[in-house]
Design a protein around this motif. Structure first.
Motif, PDB file in Angstrom:
ATOM      1  N   TYR A  46       0.869  -1.184   0.000  1.00 21.98           N
ATOM      2  CA  TYR A  46       0.000   0.000   0.000  1.00 21.98           C
ATOM      3  C   TYR A  46       0.898   1.224   0.000  1.00 21.98           C
ATOM      4  O   TYR A  46       1.791   1.360   0.854  1.00 21.98           O
ATOM      5  N   PHE A  47       0.687   2.105  -0.951  1.00 20.96           N
ATOM      6  CA  PHE A  47       1.562   3.259  -1.140  1.00 20.96           C
ATOM      7  C   PHE A  47       0.789   4.551  -0.893  1.00 20.96           C
ATOM      8  O   PHE A  47      -0.336   4.721  -1.375  1.00 20.96           O
ATOM      9  N   GLU A  48       1.400   5.443  -0.132  1.00 16.29           N
ATOM     10  CA  GLU A  48       0.877   6.782   0.090  1.00 16.29           C
ATOM     11  C   GLU A  48       1.930   7.780  -0.374  1.00 16.29           C
ATOM     12  O   GLU A  48       3.080   7.723   0.098  1.00 16.29           O
ATOM     13  N   ASN A  49       1.528   8.650  -1.292  1.00 20.44           N
ATOM     14  CA  ASN A  49       2.477   9.618  -1.865  1.00 20.44           C
ATOM     15  C   ASN A  49       3.726   8.910  -2.389  1.00 20.44           C
ATOM     16  O   ASN A  49       4.859   9.355  -2.176  1.00 20.44           O
ATOM     17  N   GLU A  50       3.483   7.757  -3.036  1.00 20.93           N
ATOM     18  CA  GLU A  50       4.526   6.936  -3.657  1.00 20.93           C
ATOM     19  C   GLU A  50       5.485   6.309  -2.655  1.00 20.93           C
ATOM     20  O   GLU A  50       6.523   5.765  -3.028  1.00 20.93           O
ATOM     21  N   GLN A  51       5.123   6.353  -1.370  1.00 20.38           N
ATOM     22  CA  GLN A  51       5.945   5.735  -0.329  1.00 20.38           C
ATOM     23  C   GLN A  51       5.222   4.510   0.217  1.00 20.38           C
ATOM     24  O   GLN A  51       4.028   4.557   0.528  1.00 20.38           O
ATOM     25  N   LEU A  52       5.961   3.407   0.337  1.00 18.89           N
ATOM     26  CA  LEU A  52       5.380   2.183   0.887  1.00 18.89           C
ATOM     27  C   LEU A  52       5.014   2.394   2.349  1.00 18.89           C
ATOM     28  O   LEU A  52       5.850   2.799   3.157  1.00 18.89           O
ATOM     29  N   SER A  53       3.748   2.113   2.703  1.00 18.51           N
ATOM     30  CA  SER A  53       3.313   2.334   4.080  1.00 18.51           C
ATOM     31  C   SER A  53       2.688   1.097   4.723  1.00 18.51           C
ATOM     32  O   SER A  53       2.419   1.099   5.924  1.00 18.51           O
ATOM     33  N   ALA A  54       2.436   0.036   3.929  1.00 16.83           N
ATOM     34  CA  ALA A  54       1.877  -1.191   4.503  1.00 16.83           C
ATOM     35  C   ALA A  54       2.137  -2.349   3.542  1.00 16.83           C
ATOM     36  O   ALA A  54       2.236  -2.159   2.327  1.00 16.83           O
ATOM     37  N   VAL A  55       2.226  -3.560   4.126  1.00 14.06           N
ATOM     38  CA  VAL A  55       2.494  -4.770   3.344  1.00 14.06           C
ATOM     39  C   VAL A  55       1.545  -5.866   3.812  1.00 14.06           C
ATOM     40  O   VAL A  55       1.249  -5.984   5.009  1.00 14.06           O
ATOM     41  N   LEU A  56       1.070  -6.673   2.866  1.00  9.04           N
ATOM     42  CA  LEU A  56       0.273  -7.855   3.190  1.00  9.04           C
ATOM     43  C   LEU A  56       0.918  -9.066   2.532  1.00  9.04           C
ATOM     44  O   LEU A  56       1.177  -9.069   1.325  1.00  9.04           O
ATOM     45  N   LEU A  57       1.181 -10.098   3.333  1.00  9.11           N
ATOM     46  CA  LEU A  57       1.752 -11.353   2.844  1.00  9.11           C
ATOM     47  C   LEU A  57       0.692 -12.442   2.846  1.00  9.11           C
ATOM     48  O   LEU A  57      -0.038 -12.605   3.829  1.00  9.11           O
ATOM     49  N   ARG A  58       0.616 -13.210   1.742  1.00  6.19           N
ATOM     50  CA  ARG A  58      -0.112 -14.486   1.738  1.00  6.19           C
ATOM     51  C   ARG A  58       0.910 -15.599   1.564  1.00  6.19           C
ATOM     52  O   ARG A  58       1.642 -15.635   0.578  1.00  6.19           O
ATOM     53  N   PHE A  59       0.945 -16.518   2.519  1.00  8.45           N
ATOM     54  CA  PHE A  59       1.790 -17.706   2.430  1.00  8.45           C
ATOM     55  C   PHE A  59       0.875 -18.901   2.584  1.00  8.45           C
ATOM     56  O   PHE A  59       0.352 -19.162   3.673  1.00  8.45           O
ATOM     57  N   HIS A  60       0.638 -19.622   1.486  1.00  8.38           N
ATOM     58  CA  HIS A  60      -0.397 -20.666   1.451  1.00  8.38           C
ATOM     59  C   HIS A  60      -1.729 -20.024   1.862  1.00  8.38           C
ATOM     60  O   HIS A  60      -2.182 -19.102   1.204  1.00  8.38           O
ATOM     61  N   ASN A  61      -2.336 -20.472   2.953  1.00  9.86           N
ATOM     62  CA  ASN A  61      -3.617 -19.901   3.371  1.00  9.86           C
ATOM     63  C   ASN A  61      -3.473 -18.993   4.597  1.00  9.86           C
ATOM     64  O   ASN A  61      -4.457 -18.719   5.297  1.00  9.86           O
ATOM     65  N   SER A  62      -2.256 -18.530   4.865  1.00 13.27           N
ATOM     66  CA  SER A  62      -1.999 -17.649   6.012  1.00 13.27           C
ATOM     67  C   SER A  62      -1.677 -16.238   5.532  1.00 13.27           C
ATOM     68  O   SER A  62      -0.899 -16.065   4.589  1.00 13.27           O
ATOM     69  N   PHE A  63      -2.271 -15.254   6.195  1.00 11.94           N
ATOM     70  CA  PHE A  63      -2.055 -13.851   5.847  1.00 11.94           C
ATOM     71  C   PHE A  63      -1.439 -13.104   7.026  1.00 11.94           C
ATOM     72  O   PHE A  63      -1.850 -13.296   8.174  1.00 11.94           O
TER      73      PHE A  63
END
Length: 260
Positions: A46-63
């Motif tokens: 998730y980017f705000e003003n072109e800066q990364l501010s959040a990440v979401l990982l999916r690994f198999h069925n785990s987030f």
């Protein structure tokens, strides 16, 4: 703006995650091992003003979601999680993942809040003369069988696949003690990366408890991992276990919530 992350984002992603490296060891370890383009792993940024501010990982069925300063795009990440067809496990820093509770259409499993602890010194560890073995793929079924007998553990339908994958990729290792032809005690690492490792799956067969077997396995595992210059992390919710871990050098750094 939210979008899939790619190899070209890696430098920015790692710089972002390593500001809280211990709490992000799962995401860091999975990126180092499996990258951004596999059928069982995906990452969104998730980017705000072109800066990364959040990440979401999916690994198999785990987030696992992560953001700094609690600036988490809950609605956007929820839509991604809801689109996954299987039952999902959600986990992460407590103040972040608890924002996903009571969202319509998002079915979360049983909630478990644990302490998140880390250790960077082996000064509290002792040597053991017990015969401690290192698990190979041939031991997978016996290790999984022991784990399924532990009431506090939550079975993952992908447990065997994940176990074998961790051995093959080097993101995890398992040590165990054998008694009378069965696995009597075991401890593992997960999400091993260049800086840290998570201790998981510490368990003892009910017929061999209170004999110090799990502690002996842990101390051997801890020593070997820290000899490689890695920080150790673990979760616990049992006060008795917490006292053992603190005697071994762990200190609490936060809370981690899981829905399974």
């Amino acid at each position: 703006m939210i979008r899939k992350l790619r190899d070209t984002d890696n430098q920015e992603v790692m710089r972002f995650l390593k500001e809280e490296a211990a709490l992000n060891l799962f995401i860091i370890g999975d990126i180092e091992a499996f990258g951004y383009d596999s059928d069982f792993q995906e990452l969104w940024g998730y980017f705000e003003n072109e800066q990364l501010s959040a990440v979401l990982l999916r690994f198999h069925n785990s987030f696992i979601p992560y953001a700094k300063n609690d600036k988490l795009p809950v609605n956007e990440f929820t839509e991604i999680i809801k689109a996954y067809p299987e039952k999902v496990f959600l986990s992460g820093k407590s103040e972040l993942v608890e924002k996903f509770e009571n969202i319509a259409g998002l079915e979360l499993g049983k909630k478990q809040v644990t302490y998140f602890a880390e250790c960077s010194t082996d000064s509290g560890l002792e040597e053991t003369d017990l015969d401690i073995l290192t698990a190979s793929p041939e031991d997978a079924d016996r290790i999984i069988e022991l784990r399924t007998q532990i009431e506090e553990f939550y079975p993952n339908p992908n447990a065997r696949e994940i176990f074998l994958q961790s051995l093959k990729s080097g993101t995890g290792r398992t040590y165990f003690i054998e008694r009378d032809g069965i696995v009597a005690a075991s401890a593992s690492t997960a999400a091993e990366n260049s800086m840290s490792a998570m201790i998981v799956g510490v368990c003892t067969h009910k017929e061999y408890r209170r004999k110090g077997l799990a502690t002996a396995v842990m101390q051997k595992l801890f020593k070997d991992v820290m000899a490689e210059g890695k920080l150790l992390c673990l979760f616990y919710d049992n006060p008795e276990a917490g006292r053992i871990y603190k005697r071994l050098g762990f200190t609490d750094i936060g809370q981690w919530t899981m829905y399974r």
